[in-house]
Motif scaffolding. Structure first.
Motif, short mmCIF file in Angstrom:
data_model
loop_
_atom_site.label_atom_id
_atom_site.label_comp_id
_atom_site.label_asym_id
_atom_site.label_seq_id
_atom_site.Cartn_x
_atom_site.Cartn_y
_atom_site.Cartn_z
N LEU A 80 0.88 -1.19 0.05
CA LEU A 80 -0.04 0.01 0.12
C LEU A 80 0.69 1.25 -0.04
CD1 LEU A 80 -2.75 1.14 0.33
CD2 LEU A 80 -2.71 1.19 2.71
N GLY A 81 1.88 1.12 0.69
CA GLY A 81 3.04 2.46 0.68
C GLY A 81 3.46 2.66 -0.62
N TYR A 82 3.80 1.72 -1.21
CA TYR A 82 4.41 1.88 -2.62
C TYR A 82 3.53 2.28 -3.61
CZ TYR A 82 7.20 1.21 -6.99
OH TYR A 82 7.55 1.55 -8.04
N VAL A 83 1.98 1.87 -3.52
CA VAL A 83 1.12 2.24 -4.35
C VAL A 83 0.81 3.77 -3.85
CG1 VAL A 83 -1.46 2.02 -4.93
CG2 VAL A 83 -0.02 -0.04 -4.63
N VAL A 84 0.54 4.12 -2.89
CA VAL A 84 0.33 5.69 -2.44
C VAL A 84 1.60 6.46 -2.93
CG1 VAL A 84 0.41 7.17 -0.58
CG2 VAL A 84 -1.04 4.96 -0.57
N LEU A 85 2.62 5.80 -2.83
CA LEU A 85 3.87 6.82 -3.22
C LEU A 85 4.11 7.01 -4.75
CD1 LEU A 85 6.90 7.78 -2.68
CD2 LEU A 85 8.07 5.57 -3.24
N VAL A 86 3.50 5.95 -5.72
CA VAL A 86 3.65 6.14 -7.08
C VAL A 86 2.43 6.99 -7.52
CG1 VAL A 86 3.12 4.96 -9.33
CG2 VAL A 86 4.72 4.01 -7.65
N THR A 87 1.36 6.73 -6.71
CA THR A 87 -0.02 7.66 -6.88
C THR A 87 0.46 9.13 -6.58
OG1 THR A 87 -1.21 5.86 -6.47
CG2 THR A 87 -2.36 8.25 -6.31
N LEU A 88 1.28 9.38 -5.79
CA LEU A 88 1.54 10.79 -5.47
C LEU A 88 2.46 11.56 -6.38
CD1 LEU A 88 1.98 10.73 -1.45
CD2 LEU A 88 -0.03 11.91 -2.70
N ALA A 89 3.42 10.53 -6.75
CA ALA A 89 4.19 10.83 -7.93
C ALA A 89 3.51 11.14 -9.19
CB ALA A 89 5.38 9.93 -7.95
N ALA A 90 2.64 10.33 -9.46
CA ALA A 90 1.76 10.95 -10.77
C ALA A 90 0.98 12.05 -10.63
CB ALA A 90 0.85 9.71 -11.07
N VAL A 91 0.34 12.12 -9.32
CA VAL A 91 -0.46 13.44 -9.44
C VAL A 91 0.38 14.65 -9.17
CG1 VAL A 91 -1.97 14.56 -7.88
CG2 VAL A 91 -2.30 12.06 -8.07
N LEU A 92 1.50 14.67 -8.55
CA LEU A 92 2.49 15.75 -8.18
C LEU A 92 3.67 15.91 -9.38
CD1 LEU A 92 2.64 15.65 -4.39
CD2 LEU A 92 1.38 16.78 -5.64
#
Length: 328
Positions: free
Chosen positions: A53-65
């Motif tokens: 979950l932490g890696y998914v959140v990290l990639v999601t944040l990188a995509a959004v930002l």
């Protein structure tokens, strides 16, 4: 394309069947459903689920930002830096690990000098947008058609079931390559979502259909019918809420398959159109440089592998928790 695995039939929380005058109204209103606090508590105790979950959140944040991150790094995914490559060596990056430096955090592309970090974060935006959009469309189609087929049965079920069988037996990848090759390159991301969803919805629909047929025979549904509830109300107020856990788990398991499908189509040259960044496209371009610049392959390849693995592990852990709760 990855086919989601079957789940154990969901056990609903049945409405009361008391024979008092208030019972039909209560049954028609639907049975109370348990919250998701227990599921989240169980997942929190699973280290693998939390890491995923932490890696998914990290990639999601990188995509959004992505615009913010590239502004901080100082490079856009389309900017060429000829000073970072050596023309005398055929465009090889200057420096170790493909030109990794304080200026280029993950190095540069051989031959062009484009910043790999910028292309990876924008590639994450493309991959996540396509995969999540395809998952949303697949879920809507699969749940809707599965509910209709399972509840109403008869000729409706026959037609929908035959369409599901046809699509599941069809060589989807070959058809995707042929269709995407023939269609114009404009709006390719939208076309990818539609094509992936067309072949993705039958897997969810088949599971929803089977569980709907089982739930339609339960006492709380019979009580709702006796109270005068129509088919639409029963489907959406009585049956659908009892499929919530199944739908969430299936959607989570579908995302990594769609990420891999988008990357595979881009790798084959029929996915995201250059110069728009895509992880599959970057991996394809790195093949001819692998022997002299392995970093160009390793960085996007690792990001893709870890994201697919994280979604898969998270989906498996979520399925295990839901199955255990329903077993109790």
């Amino acid at each position: 394309m990855t086919s989601p695995t079957d789940l154990t039939t969901a056990q609903p929380v049945e409405a009361g069947t008391d024979d008092t005058p208030q019972a039909p109204a209560a049954a028609a209103a639907g049975a109370p459903r348990a919250g998701g606090g227990g599921t989240w508590h169980a997942l929190r105790r699973d280290a693998g689920a939390m890491l995923s979950l932490g890696y998914v959140v990290l990639v999601t944040l990188a995509a959004v930002l992505a615009p913010v991150l590239t502004a901080v790094s100082g490079w856009t995914p389309y900017a060429f830096d000829q000073s970072a490559i050596d023309p005398n060596l055929g465009g090889m990056p200057i420096g170790p690990w493909g030109g990794v430096s304080a200026e280029h955090w993950l190095g540069v592309e051989p031959g062009s000098g484009r910043d790999i970090f910028a292309r990876i974060v924008y590639g994450a935006r493309v991959s996540m947008a396509i995969a999540l959009s395809a998952t949303a469309l697949t879920t809507v189609l699969g749940v809707s058609l599965g509910l209709v087929a399972g509840y109403f049965g008869g000729r409706v079920d026959l037609v929908i079931s035959r369409v599901m069988d046809f699509l599941m037996a069809f060589p989807a990848l070959i058809f995707m390559i042929a269709v995407l090759s023939a269609l114009p390159a404009s709006n390719r991301s939208a076309l990818l979502v539609v094509v992936i969803s067309v072949f993705g919805w039958p897997y969810l629909a088949r599971i929803v259909r089977g569980q709907t047929m089982s739930l339609a025979q339960r006492e709380f549904v019979e009580a709702a019918r006796a109270a005068g509830a129509g088919g639409t109300r029963i489907v959406f107020r009585e049956i659908l809420p009892n499929l919530r856990s199944t739908i969430i788990v299936m959607a989570t398991l579908a995302v990594p398959g769609y990420i891999g499908t988008e990357a595979g189509l881009s790798f084959l040259g029929v996915g995201v159109v250059p110069p728009a960044p895509s992880w599959g496209q970057m991996i394809a371009a790195s093949v001819k440089w692998y022997a002299v610049d392995p970093a160009y392959f390793v960085f996007p390849g690792a990001c893709l592998f870890l994201l697919v693995l994280s979604f898969t592990v998270l989906g498996d852990r979520l399925r295990a928790v839901v199955d255990a709760q329903e077993g109790r």
